[in-house]
Scaffold this active site. Structure first.
Site, PDB file in Angstrom:
ATOM      1  N   GLU A 108     -78.356  34.011 107.887  1.00  0.00           N
ATOM      2  CA  GLU A 108     -76.927  33.631 108.208  1.00  0.00           C
ATOM      3  C   GLU A 108     -76.222  33.213 106.778  1.00  0.00           C
ATOM      4  O   GLU A 108     -76.591  32.237 106.232  1.00  0.00           O
ATOM      5  CB  GLU A 108     -76.869  32.104 109.126  1.00  0.00           C
ATOM      6  CG  GLU A 108     -75.689  31.855 109.548  1.00  0.00           C
ATOM      7  CD  GLU A 108     -75.010  30.483 108.981  1.00  0.00           C
ATOM      8  OE1 GLU A 108     -73.927  31.138 108.137  1.00  0.00           O
ATOM      9  OE2 GLU A 108     -75.389  29.299 109.255  1.00  0.00           O
ATOM     10  N   LYS A 165     -88.476  25.298 103.399  1.00  0.00           N
ATOM     11  CA  LYS A 165     -88.162  24.810 101.952  1.00  0.00           C
ATOM     12  C   LYS A 165     -86.740  24.334 102.097  1.00  0.00           C
ATOM     13  O   LYS A 165     -85.791  24.927 102.478  1.00  0.00           O
ATOM     14  CB  LYS A 165     -88.069  26.114 100.919  1.00  0.00           C
ATOM     15  CG  LYS A 165     -87.852  25.440  99.548  1.00  0.00           C
ATOM     16  CD  LYS A 165     -87.409  26.687  98.607  1.00  0.00           C
ATOM     17  CE  LYS A 165     -85.911  27.061  98.769  1.00  0.00           C
ATOM     18  NZ  LYS A 165     -85.272  26.018  98.081  1.00  0.00           N
ATOM     19  N   GLU A 208     -65.353  33.250  99.081  1.00  0.00           N
ATOM     20  CA  GLU A 208     -65.538  32.168  99.514  1.00  0.00           C
ATOM     21  C   GLU A 208     -65.708  30.995  98.655  1.00  0.00           C
ATOM     22  O   GLU A 208     -66.608  31.084  97.710  1.00  0.00           O
ATOM     23  CB  GLU A 208     -66.867  32.186 100.087  1.00  0.00           C
ATOM     24  CG  GLU A 208     -67.234  31.047 101.062  1.00  0.00           C
ATOM     25  CD  GLU A 208     -68.693  31.154 101.573  1.00  0.00           C
ATOM     26  OE1 GLU A 208     -68.884  30.572 102.631  1.00  0.00           O
ATOM     27  OE2 GLU A 208     -69.605  31.768 101.042  1.00  0.00           O
TER      28      GLU A 208
END
Length: 504
Positions: free
Chosen positions: A277, A201, A408
């Site tokens: 990840e 996907k 982040e």
């Protein structure tokens, strides 16, 4: 110039569209790629993908929902039966042929990646495409070598045992929007080399390049169902993949928040194996003895590469006090030289952010940094009047507990902080929930080794940043994920070990 259809394979092109852009004509698939053909979604629902440089719609693609995931998985199950029966060297031949076709069409694929993502064509060519091609070739080389079977001595002539590494079967691969072709290769190459079939996907922000690669999948000779590519959203198609009872393994790259949802979905269903990840807030440490010009160049590349939309971006820059003032002066000049512009312009170093959502997010962090009292050394504003370009932005006088130093941002925003000793900087560098990557700049091998061993990160670079190679493992500590991409280590993520014991 007008682009030609790539590949000699024939399939239904009824879901393809022609798109005119920057003097080029692109023939783009918009259907779901299932069982080696492009098809409309069962519900017929579509969504738009946008040009990051202007914000305008490029085209609409078909949206996969749970029912489409079911169809793709059924095709993958049949494809697995065929693909896993191939001799490993046969699989290697086809994967290498696919890499050759990518190389043959590298310019077109790079332009499509730039069109949909916003990154410079030069970057897409040099990094995304070349990196992906190298990855497929590297992992294809392991197909007939990483068999990992061992004979186990049971200490008796009447008993015999051995182990063998077997593919999982159908793997679900969920890839992000920052490196659609590149990160897909990190997952597809080892999965295919080990004999798995996949349902991949793409992000709803960047569906076009992986759909185009579907044409090359057919031309390369992959059996139907081995590779399936779906366009769709995380809460629908992504969740369906994570929860599907016939998918035995999921590999996801994206945010830590979504990574948690993937784990929950796997736990609530068939306990499928999961590789993650995830996010990062990587420290970049510059010691007094570092090569100053080299360290400055590395720092700039560390946070402007791919417009800062990199999970391992070096966005926390620690500079030792003896060189701090000189370093910051050089840094200001180097950042000012970064060319922000359209991805199709050869002089562009940094293109637009991927979409308005990301654009607004980055600007909100910049405002927050100013509100918290950090000094804006450079940047902080939109470039141009349309699209999603943002200046590379640098803050000084930053405290460790500021939002811009802890969260982040996923954009070209750098915070610069001063330190005195090794012990201090290691403690501060590790004071984060993330642990994806870090870098150290020094001329001392002793310092390099000492600090590298103490940093809590899956990758540590010395005198560089963002150097990712297909031969070496890549993955995170702490909340930056689990498992590894790339290198021989990646093959372990797509095989399971069986022990066979015999009483003779």
């Amino acid at each position: 110039m007008a682009s030609n259809d790539i590949g000699a394979a024939t399939f239904d092109r009824s879901t393809h569209v022609k798109v005119e852009y920057q003097g080029r004509t692109f023939d783009l698939p918009t259907g779901l790629f299932i069982n080696n053909t492009f098809v409309a979604s069962l519900a017929g629902k579509k969504f738009a993908t946008h040009d990051a440089a202007s914000g305008k719609v490029i085209c609409e693609v078909y949206e996969a929902l749970k029912e489409d995931v079911d169809v793709a998985v059924a095709a993958a199950q049949k494809g697995f039966d065929v693909w896993s029966a191939y001799e490993p060297r046969q699989r290697a031949v086809i994967i290498n042929r696919f890499a050759d076709l990518m190389e043959k069409n590298i310019n077109l694929l790079a332009e499509i990646e730039s069109l949909d993502n916003g990154k410079p064509v030069t970057l897409a060519t040099a990094v995304d495409l070349n990196g992906a091609i190298n990855c497929y070739r590297y992992q294809a080389g392991w197909a007939d070598k990483h068999l990992d079977g061992k004979v186990v001595d049971l200490g008796s002539a009447d008993r015999f045992a051995y182990t063998r590494a077997e593919p999982y079967g159908v793997c679900g691969l969920i890839v992000p929007w920052n490196f659609p072709i590149g990160i897909s290769a990190w997952k597809l190459a080892p999965a295919l080399a080990m004999g798995n079939a996949v349902v991949l996907k793409t992000s709803e922000k960047t569906p076009l390049s992986m759909l185009k690669l579907g044409e090359l999948i057919v031309e390369a000779g992959f059996p139907p169902g081995v590779v399936n590519v779906l366009s769709g959203y995380g809460p629908t198609a992504g969740d369906a993949i994570a929860r599907h009872m016939e998918i035995s393994k999921v590999s996801f790259t994206g945010s830590t928040a979504v990574g948690r949802k993937i784990l929950i979905a796997a736990a609530e269903t068939n306990l499928k194996k999961v590789t993650l990840e995830l996010g990062g807030k990587s420290p970049n440490i510059v010691f007094d003895d570092a090569d100053l010009d080299r360290a400055v160049a590395s720092a700039v590349m560390g946070f402007t590469f791919n417009h800062g939309q990199v999970c391992c971006a070096g966005t926390r820059l620690f500079v030792q006090e003896g060189i701090y003032d000189e370093f910051v002066d050089k840094l200001r000049g180097a950042v000012a030289a970064v060319q922000v512009g359209h991805g199709f312009e050869p002089s562009t170093h940094m293109g637009p952010l991927v979409d308005k959502l990301q654009f607004d997010r980055v600007l909100s962090y910049i405002k927050h940094g100013q509100d918290e009292g950090a000094t804006l050394l450079h940047g902080g504003s939109q470039v141009g009047k349309e699209g999603y370009m943002v200046e590379p932005t640098v803050f000084t006088d930053v405290k460790d507990d500021m939002k811009i130093a802890r969260e982040e941002i996923f954009g070209p925003v750098l915070v610069v902080m001063k330190f005195k000793t090794i012990e201090e900087v290691v403690r501060r560098a590790n004071d984060t929930p993330y642990g994806l990557a870090a870098s150290v700049h020094t001329k001392s091998l002793k310092t390099a080794h000492q600090v590298a061993h103490k940093l809590q990160a899956g990758t540590v670079w010395v005198n560089t940043h963002n150097m990712v190679e297909v031969q070496t493992p890549f993955g995170g500590y702490k909340q930056s994920g689990s498992g590894r991409e790339n290198g021989e280590y990646a093959l372990r993520e797509y095989t399971q070990i069986k022990a066979v014991l015999m009483d003779l």
